[in-house]
Structure formats: C-alpha cells, structure tokens
Design an enzyme around this catalytic site. Structure first.
Site, mmCIF file in Angstrom:
data_model
loop_
_atom_site.group_PDB
_atom_site.id
_atom_site.type_symbol
_atom_site.label_atom_id
_atom_site.label_comp_id
_atom_site.label_asym_id
_atom_site.label_seq_id
_atom_site.Cartn_x
_atom_site.Cartn_y
_atom_site.Cartn_z
ATOM 1 C CG ASP A 111 -2.623 1.170 -2.869
ATOM 2 O OD1 ASP A 111 -3.809 1.585 -2.898
ATOM 3 O OD2 ASP A 111 -1.736 1.721 -2.194
ATOM 4 C CG PHE B 165 -1.914 -1.140 1.180
ATOM 5 C CD1 PHE B 165 -3.067 -1.046 0.417
ATOM 6 C CD2 PHE B 165 -1.663 -2.314 1.863
ATOM 7 C CE1 PHE B 165 -3.968 -2.099 0.351
ATOM 8 C CE2 PHE B 165 -2.557 -3.377 1.811
ATOM 9 C CZ PHE B 165 -3.712 -3.256 1.048
ATOM 10 C CB CYS B 166 -0.123 4.723 -0.799
ATOM 11 S SG CYS B 166 0.543 6.371 -1.014
ATOM 12 N N PRO B 167 2.912 4.302 0.709
ATOM 13 C CG PRO B 167 4.854 5.384 1.536
ATOM 14 C CD PRO B 167 3.578 4.660 1.970
#
Length: 88
Positions: A53, A26-28
C-alpha cells in the site's frame, strides 16, 4: 534502493527480530499490525515490515514520529515497500 534479501528478517544486512508481511493490506491495516506487534516488543527490538500500500510511505513515518520509535531504513522495489523500525 535495496535488493530483496533471501532472509525475510534481513534489511541491508541488518537482522530484524520480527518480520511482518502487510502485502495486500490497505490503510489502516498495516499500521494496525504495527501497533499490535509493537505492544509485545521490548525496547531496542527491530521489526521489518513489507507492504504494497503506497499510503505506508506516509503512515509508517508518522507512526514512528508520533510514538517515538525509530525508522531505521526504508526502500521500495517493484511496488513493495520495506521498513525497518526499532522500538524505543
């Protein structure tokens, strides 16, 4: 949309030099992986990234825009996003 190819380095019959699997991250983290891989690539090299994501639909194009790389192609199928990028 494209069908997933059996070769993990191929996107719409274009062979990528490097393949990165960011599925489950997931981000980042997906963009951090791109930064790390692009450091070791030569100009003109291509990279195929797969991710799950949805924020990558925003983050990957921005990565290319801000750093001057080419987003050659992208698609999504069954919640898996694929991006073909070329280092400038």
């Amino acid at each position: 949309m494209s069908n997933n190819d059996s070769d993990s380095h191929t996107f719409d019959n274009t062979h990528a030099d490097i393949s990165v699997d960011a599925c489950g991250l997931f981000c980042p983290e997906p963009v951090m992986l791109l930064h790390n891989k692009f450091r070791d690539m030569q100009a003109g090299d291509t990279l195929l990234m797969t991710a799950t994501d949805p924020s990558t639909t925003r983050d990957v194009p921005k990565f290319c825009l801000f750093l001057g790389h080419d987003l050659v192609a992208r698609d999504e199928q069954d919640g898996v996003y694929r991006y073909l990028l070329r280092k400038s």
